[in-house]
Scaffold this motif. Structure first.
Motif, PDB file in Angstrom:
ATOM      1  N   PRO A  45      40.894 -19.593   4.148  1.00 44.25           N
ATOM      2  CA  PRO A  45      40.272 -19.017   2.948  1.00 44.25           C
ATOM      3  C   PRO A  45      41.270 -18.169   2.159  1.00 44.25           C
ATOM      4  N   TYR A  46      41.487 -18.545   0.899  1.00 37.62           N
ATOM      5  CA  TYR A  46      42.490 -17.889   0.064  1.00 37.62           C
ATOM      6  C   TYR A  46      42.032 -17.925  -1.392  1.00 37.62           C
ATOM      7  N   ARG A  47      41.997 -16.747  -2.010  1.00 42.02           N
ATOM      8  CA  ARG A  47      41.617 -16.629  -3.420  1.00 42.02           C
ATOM      9  C   ARG A  47      40.302 -17.344  -3.713  1.00 42.02           C
ATOM     10  N   VAL A  48      39.285 -17.025  -2.967  1.00 43.51           N
ATOM     11  CA  VAL A  48      37.966 -17.603  -3.186  1.00 43.51           C
ATOM     12  C   VAL A  48      36.921 -16.526  -2.951  1.00 43.51           C
ATOM     13  N   GLU A  49      35.963 -16.440  -3.833  1.00 41.24           N
ATOM     14  CA  GLU A  49      34.893 -15.448  -3.764  1.00 41.24           C
ATOM     15  C   GLU A  49      33.542 -16.153  -3.947  1.00 41.24           C
ATOM     16  N   PRO A  50      32.463 -15.547  -3.414  1.00 39.45           N
ATOM     17  CA  PRO A  50      32.390 -14.319  -2.624  1.00 39.45           C
ATOM     18  C   PRO A  50      32.829 -14.551  -1.182  1.00 39.45           C
ATOM     19  N   VAL A  51      33.443 -13.545  -0.593  1.00 34.57           N
ATOM     20  CA  VAL A  51      34.107 -13.698   0.699  1.00 34.57           C
ATOM     21  C   VAL A  51      33.156 -14.161   1.792  1.00 34.57           C
ATOM     22  N   ASP A  52      31.977 -13.533   1.906  1.00 34.34           N
ATOM     23  CA  ASP A  52      31.073 -13.874   3.004  1.00 34.34           C
ATOM     24  C   ASP A  52      30.560 -15.308   2.883  1.00 34.34           C
ATOM     25  N   GLU A  53      30.122 -15.699   1.701  1.00 38.02           N
ATOM     26  CA  GLU A  53      29.642 -17.067   1.521  1.00 38.02           C
ATOM     27  C   GLU A  53      30.776 -18.059   1.709  1.00 38.02           C
TER      28      GLU A  53
ATOM     29  N   CYS B  28      40.354 -20.926 -10.539  1.00 40.16           N
ATOM     30  CA  CYS B  28      39.784 -19.686 -10.038  1.00 40.16           C
ATOM     31  C   CYS B  28      38.629 -19.192 -10.905  1.00 40.16           C
ATOM     32  N   ARG B  29      37.800 -18.360 -10.295  1.00 39.02           N
ATOM     33  CA  ARG B  29      36.631 -17.779 -10.954  1.00 39.02           C
ATOM     34  C   ARG B  29      36.260 -16.531 -10.176  1.00 39.02           C
ATOM     35  N   SER B  30      35.528 -15.624 -10.788  1.00 44.34           N
ATOM     36  CA  SER B  30      35.131 -14.408 -10.074  1.00 44.34           C
ATOM     37  C   SER B  30      34.320 -14.737  -8.825  1.00 44.34           C
ATOM     38  N   ARG B  31      33.599 -15.855  -8.869  1.00 49.33           N
ATOM     39  CA  ARG B  31      32.895 -16.377  -7.700  1.00 49.33           C
ATOM     40  C   ARG B  31      32.649 -17.870  -7.911  1.00 49.33           C
ATOM     41  N   VAL B  32      32.627 -18.610  -6.821  1.00 51.01           N
ATOM     42  CA  VAL B  32      32.333 -20.033  -6.894  1.00 51.01           C
ATOM     43  C   VAL B  32      30.978 -20.229  -7.565  1.00 51.01           C
ATOM     44  N   ARG B  33      30.912 -21.188  -8.477  1.00 54.35           N
ATOM     45  CA  ARG B  33      29.613 -21.513  -9.064  1.00 54.35           C
ATOM     46  C   ARG B  33      29.032 -22.697  -8.310  1.00 54.35           C
ATOM     47  N   LEU B  34      27.998 -22.428  -7.546  1.00 53.05           N
ATOM     48  CA  LEU B  34      27.330 -23.438  -6.739  1.00 53.05           C
ATOM     49  C   LEU B  34      25.836 -23.246  -6.955  1.00 53.05           C
ATOM     50  N   GLU B  35      25.321 -23.913  -7.979  1.00 52.75           N
ATOM     51  CA  GLU B  35      23.927 -23.729  -8.366  1.00 52.75           C
ATOM     52  C   GLU B  35      23.463 -24.916  -9.196  1.00 52.75           C
ATOM     53  N   ALA B  36      22.136 -25.042  -9.330  1.00 50.45           N
ATOM     54  CA  ALA B  36      21.540 -26.116 -10.111  1.00 50.45           C
ATOM     55  C   ALA B  36      20.997 -25.576 -11.423  1.00 50.45           C
ATOM     56  N   GLU B  37      20.994 -26.435 -12.438  1.00 51.04           N
ATOM     57  CA  GLU B  37      20.374 -26.083 -13.703  1.00 51.04           C
ATOM     58  C   GLU B  37      19.842 -27.345 -14.374  1.00 51.04           C
ATOM     59  N   GLU B  38      18.985 -27.155 -15.360  1.00 51.72           N
ATOM     60  CA  GLU B  38      18.459 -28.268 -16.134  1.00 51.72           C
ATOM     61  C   GLU B  38      19.270 -28.407 -17.409  1.00 51.72           C
ATOM     62  N   LEU B  39      19.737 -29.619 -17.683  1.00 53.29           N
ATOM     63  CA  LEU B  39      20.489 -29.883 -18.897  1.00 53.29           C
ATOM     64  C   LEU B  39      19.538 -30.149 -20.059  1.00 53.29           C
ATOM     65  N   PRO B  40      20.006 -30.011 -21.297  1.00 50.80           N
ATOM     66  CA  PRO B  40      19.168 -30.391 -22.435  1.00 50.80           C
ATOM     67  C   PRO B  40      18.681 -31.835 -22.271  1.00 50.80           C
TER      68      PRO B  40
ATOM     69  N   ASN C 189      29.441 -27.232  -8.914  1.00 49.40           N
ATOM     70  CA  ASN C 189      30.192 -26.964  -7.687  1.00 49.40           C
ATOM     71  C   ASN C 189      31.666 -26.836  -8.079  1.00 49.40           C
ATOM     72  N   TYR C 190      32.057 -25.665  -8.579  1.00 50.93           N
ATOM     73  CA  TYR C 190      33.427 -25.477  -9.053  1.00 50.93           C
ATOM     74  C   TYR C 190      33.824 -24.007  -8.960  1.00 50.93           C
ATOM     75  N   GLY C 191      35.133 -23.741  -9.153  1.00 55.10           N
ATOM     76  CA  GLY C 191      35.643 -22.374  -9.108  1.00 55.10           C
ATOM     77  C   GLY C 191      36.126 -21.958  -7.737  1.00 55.10           C
ATOM     78  N   HIS C 192      36.710 -22.900  -6.973  1.00 51.95           N
ATOM     79  CA  HIS C 192      37.065 -22.647  -5.573  1.00 51.95           C
ATOM     80  C   HIS C 192      38.461 -22.047  -5.394  1.00 51.95           C
ATOM     81  N   GLY C 193      39.148 -21.762  -6.486  1.00 51.24           N
ATOM     82  CA  GLY C 193      40.428 -21.067  -6.406  1.00 51.24           C
ATOM     83  C   GLY C 193      41.445 -21.788  -5.561  1.00 51.24           C
ATOM     84  N   GLY C 194      42.041 -21.059  -4.611  1.00 50.25           N
ATOM     85  CA  GLY C 194      43.060 -21.637  -3.747  1.00 50.25           C
ATOM     86  C   GLY C 194      42.511 -22.179  -2.451  1.00 50.25           C
TER      87      GLY C 194
END
Length: 332
Positions: free
Chosen positions: A57-65, A280-292, A300-305
């Motif tokens: 684990p390197y340059r990835v947030e949030p640390v616990d998740e 990189c991102r302040s935290r990995v974005r791992l979530e669902a949403e509805e598109l137009p 599922n992105y923002g995993h840094g290093g």
């Protein structure tokens, strides 16, 4: 004749290690659903192909998740290491310098064999560190393995640029966004930014174990990773830098830093240079949403290093989100 991607059940946008791993998990649990990867670039030209390939684990947030995702990936990669020629994964011994167990997240307690290194196990000038046996991956071989595994599960890969997630949603009821740095423009998500990494590949003078000294906030790192194609030396972690051409002065400095750990590297023949941009991102974005228009999207992105390090864990979570999103879309 059907064109791949024209009438799929799931489209995964992004063909790096995150996208391919996620597509494999979705396809193997698809119950007949068709999974297609749309990738702007062939796998060999993605950031994943440039990576050194060490699980950590390197340059990835949030640390616990991230620690939980990394442990799931560790278990998956450890199984793949039973077939290294096929999967590109092998278990390798090495030293993570300059860090103590108590400085790591709770994930460290579940890494088999992770322990403080003894004095005789450290290079000259290194005061302390950790000893570990973890996956070290030849990324070129591994990406090809993932594609074969996806195709064996009925999925496919199409080299195709995507101008919007809505465009992908015109071809499938579910879109999974694994575009890494591309998410900055595609979503758009201004929180995504590059951390440039440059490395040098040299002929291996006999280094058998990996070595890493990398402060999560430092712009310069030191690592030596023995791969079948040569010894990978690093590196840099330059935030906000978009340049992908190797800098000769930076390459020279990388070799000099690594030669302080392994003196024979000072005269090792250089066989290649690589530059990658960590998403990189302040935290990995791992979530669902509805598109137009009502179609569903899982991000599922923002995993840094740590793309390789968390890929299987994040893929399992993305698959769970996809199942939930599909049920909601069906009115369940």
């Amino acid at each position: 004749m059907r064109t791949p991607g024209d009438s799929d059940d799931v489209i995964v946008v992004g063909g790096g290690v995150i996208g391919l791993t996620t597509a494999v998990v979705l396809a193997e649990a698809a119950n007949g659903r068709r999974v297609t990867v749309w990738s702007r670039d062939p796998a060999a030209e993605t950031t994943s192909a440039v990576a050194g390939g060490l699980w950590w684990p390197y340059r990835v947030e949030p640390v616990d998740e991230a620690g939980g995702w990394a442990l799931r990936a560790l278990r998956a990669l450890s199984r793949l290491a039973e077939r290294p020629r096929e999967t590109g994964v092998r278990m390798a011994e090495g030293v993570r310098a300059g860090v103590a167990l108590e400085e790591l997240g709770s994930w460290s307690a579940e890494v088999p064999g992770l322990r403080p290194a003894r004095a005789g196990e450290l290079p000259p000038g290194v005061a302390h560190g950790l000893r570990a046996r973890v996956p070290l991956v030849d990324m070129g071989v591994h990406l090809r393995y993932l594609r074969r595994r996806l195709e064996a599960a009925g999925g496919s890969v199409v080299v195709r640029a995507v101008d919007s997630l809505e465009t992908a949603a015109e071809h499938a009821p579910l879109v999974v966004n694994c575009t890494g740095l591309g998410a900055r423009e595609l979503v758009p998500d201004p929180e995504v930014y590059p951390v440039q990494g440059q490395l040098v590949i040299v002929e291996n003078p006999g280094v058998e174990e990996w070595f890493v000294a990398a402060d999560g906030a430092a712009a310069e790192t030191v690592y030596a990773l023995p791969q079948p194609y040569g010894l990978v030396l690093g590196g840099t972690a330059r935030e906000g830098v978009w340049e992908t051409a190797p800098d000769p002065a930076v390459a020279e400095a990388i070799v000099a830093r690594c030669a302080r750990i392994h003196p024979a590297l000072a005269t090792a023949r250089v066989v290649g240079h690589r530059v990658g941009l960590r998403p990189c991102r302040s935290r990995v974005r791992l979530e669902a949403e509805e598109l137009p228009g009502g179609r569903r999207c899982v991000h599922n992105y923002g995993h840094g290093g740590a793309g390789l390090t968390v890929a299987w864990g994040c893929a399992r979570e993305a698959a769970r989100l996809a199942r939930d999103a599909t049920r909601r879309g069906d009115g369940g």
